[in-house]
Design an enzyme around this catalytic site. Structure first.
Site, mmCIF file in Angstrom:
data_model
loop_
_atom_site.group_PDB
_atom_site.id
_atom_site.type_symbol
_atom_site.label_atom_id
_atom_site.label_comp_id
_atom_site.label_asym_id
_atom_site.label_seq_id
_atom_site.Cartn_x
_atom_site.Cartn_y
_atom_site.Cartn_z
ATOM 1 C CG HIS A 294 -1.899 -1.119 1.277
ATOM 2 N ND1 HIS A 294 -3.132 -1.100 0.668
ATOM 3 C CD2 HIS A 294 -1.803 -2.336 1.881
ATOM 4 C CE1 HIS A 294 -3.761 -2.247 0.886
ATOM 5 N NE2 HIS A 294 -2.966 -3.019 1.616
ATOM 6 C CG ASN B 134 -7.616 -4.606 1.111
ATOM 7 O OD1 ASN B 134 -6.833 -3.666 1.140
ATOM 8 N ND2 ASN B 134 -7.264 -5.844 1.444
#
Length: 504
Positions: A56, A129
């Site tokens: 990420h 997510n």
């Protein structure tokens, strides 16, 4: 630089006499070591890049407000949900997963969906997510996922072979892979995707009654996605398209919103659930566990400084508040240590002092008096000269037994249980997901899969076709055709243990 008069100073306040010309021995001579401003600036520059996130790394963020729209106090006594209409300040960070800090926003990838709520009982981080499931269900595999989706150690290039070799070695990954190869694997922007807590969490109420929950965040901007071809054209012009879309929308007053829902499962229902309810590779069907509205969040303020607020934002699932709790989900349990540990490495042991990470509803003088010192400790006067131990004769730093959680249900002996013997139902849910797609959407799954598997060895392609076929014969046939492989030449009946063990 002094903000009052715009005059330039060094880091410790001394005026800078010349910003452009270095001090030298003679007009054309070598530099002098006594040009302290140059030395100060270049040494700071040499050290100012901090480690990027292991996953990420490329992300965007904004501040906003969460508002409760429905009463769920029967499930939780968390103060953030205490009454309809209550508002809580928050911060959100969206991201791609695989790429580095400079990666393009439009890659076929999962998107991170991390939320930080500044409640009066401390920060609550929900680190999720844009997909409700994941590739596997045991955290021991996470390091290998990182290796497989990032750069090859020999070529230093991303490798579709490594990626698919890993994914297809795990039949339970097909659910996530199907989502990733579908239209939703390429959202138009962060504003146009749903979010999920993904894991199973729990809530408990004033009576100590616990329920298991899953969090859902549904975009109010509508789901919009790009095809691979559309994304490729945009990346050629703008690698930051999702970040730009989010930033510009907020700057223009077009504030994005998401509605928050939960699914609720009682402990008794969990005992009788046909699958492991804490399995991150599976969803709970909404017909059995319908969505319950909780609230809505709106993002309405861009950060004034990206590094300060977005790059230094630190999320960890250990950050919860009374009324909310964890579950036996092994992936969640693995993250409880990993996330905080990664932030301590990346930002330092006192990263909680960074403004975006500071608890807003709790005075800093009340924060953990036994965690002191460490690099860059400044915010709370390092707890001053008060006791740094317990018990003490001043009667301070007492525990708060009223916040004890209800007993956490566990059973069984400590052992490395083979989770495949517990549940090998890998293909039911991806098969159902495939059959829900329109015919055009199915064709795009086939095409996207073929694009993503370009350069992958035939044996790995065959392994994926076999998994798809077991989910639904038409799924397997469509992928085989897109890959230009004759499905009649494939042994489709190989059992799953053999598939996993031998990769054949």
């Amino acid at each position: 630089m002094s903000k009052q008069d715009g005059k330039l100073t060094g880091l410790f306040g001394a005026p800078v006499s010349d910003r452009e010309n270095s001090m030298t021995a003679g007009r054309r001579g070598p530099l002098l070591m006594q040009d302290v401003y140059y030395l100060e600036q270049i040494s700071h520059f040499d050290r100012e890049v901090i480690p990027e996130r292991r996953m990420h790394a490329k992300g965007s963020g904004a501040f906003g407000t969460f508002t409760v729209t429905n009463d769920i106090t029967q499930y939780t006594n968390a103060k953030i949900f205490s009454e309809v209409g209550k508002q809580t300040e928050m911060f959100a960070r969206f991201s791609t997963v695989s790429g580095e800090r400079g990666a393009a926003d439009l890659e076929r990838d999962i998107r991170g969906f991390a939320l930080k709520f500044y409640t009066e009982d401390g920060n609550w981080d929900l680190v999720g997510n844009n997909t409700p499931v994941f590739f596997f269900r045991d955290p021991k595999l996470f390091i290998s996922l990182n290796r497989a989706v990032k750069r090859d150690p020999r070529t230093n290039m991303r490798s579709a072979q490594n990626n698919w070799d890993f994914w297809t070695g795990l039949p339970e990954a097909l659910h996530q892979v199907t989502i990733l190869m579908s239209d939703r694997g390429m959202p138009k922007g962060f504003r146009n995707m749903h979010g999920f807590g993904s894991h199973t969490y729990s809530m408990y109420n004033d009576k100590g009654e616990r329920v298991w929950v899953k969090y859902h965040f549904r975009t109010q901007q509508g789901i919009e996605n790009y095809t691979d071809e559309e994304a490729a054209k945009i990346v050629g012009m703008d690698r930051d398209s999702s970040q730009r879309d989010l930033y510009n929308a907020i700057e223009n007053g077009d504030y994005p919103k998401w509605k928050m829902y939960i699914q609720v499962m009682t402990e008794e229902q969990a005992k009788n659930h046909p699958d492991n309810p804490f399995d991150l590779t599976k969803v709970w069907y909404k017909k059995d566990y319908p969505l319950i509205e909780v609230g809505e969040f709106e993002l309405n303020r861009n950060p004034e400084n990206y590094f300060l607020d977005v790059e230094q934002a630190a999320f960890a699932p250990t950050n919860i508040v009374p009324g909310l709790d964890y579950s036996p989900d092994k992936m969640l349990q693995g993250r409880l240590f990993s996330y905080g540990d990664a932030q301590r490495y990346r930002l330092g042991v006192n990263h909680w002092q960074i403004p975006v990470n500071q608890p807003k509803g709790v005075g800093v003088e009340n924060l953990c008096p036994f965690s002191r010192d460490g690099q860059m400790r400044f915010l709370d006067n390092n707890q001053g000269g008060g006791p740094h131990y317990y018990p003490n004769n001043q009667g301070i730093y007492e525990s708060q037994p009223e916040h004890k959680k209800p007993p956490f249900p566990t059973d069984g002996d400590g052992y490395e249980y083979n989770y495949r013997q517990d549940d090998d139902n890998y293909f039911e849910q991806p098969g159902k997901l495939f059959r829900l797609q329109s015919e055009d959407a199915k064709e795009r799954i086939f095409t996207n899969t073929a694009n993503a598997m370009d350069g992958v060895s035939k044996d790995v392609k065959v392994r994926h076709i076999r998994h798809c076929y077991k989910a639904d014969p038409e799924y397997g046939k469509g992928v085989a055709k897109a890959l230009d492989i004759d499905i009649n030449q494939i042994d489709l009946e190989t059992n799953q243990d053999e598939t996993y063990e031998n990769f054949k």
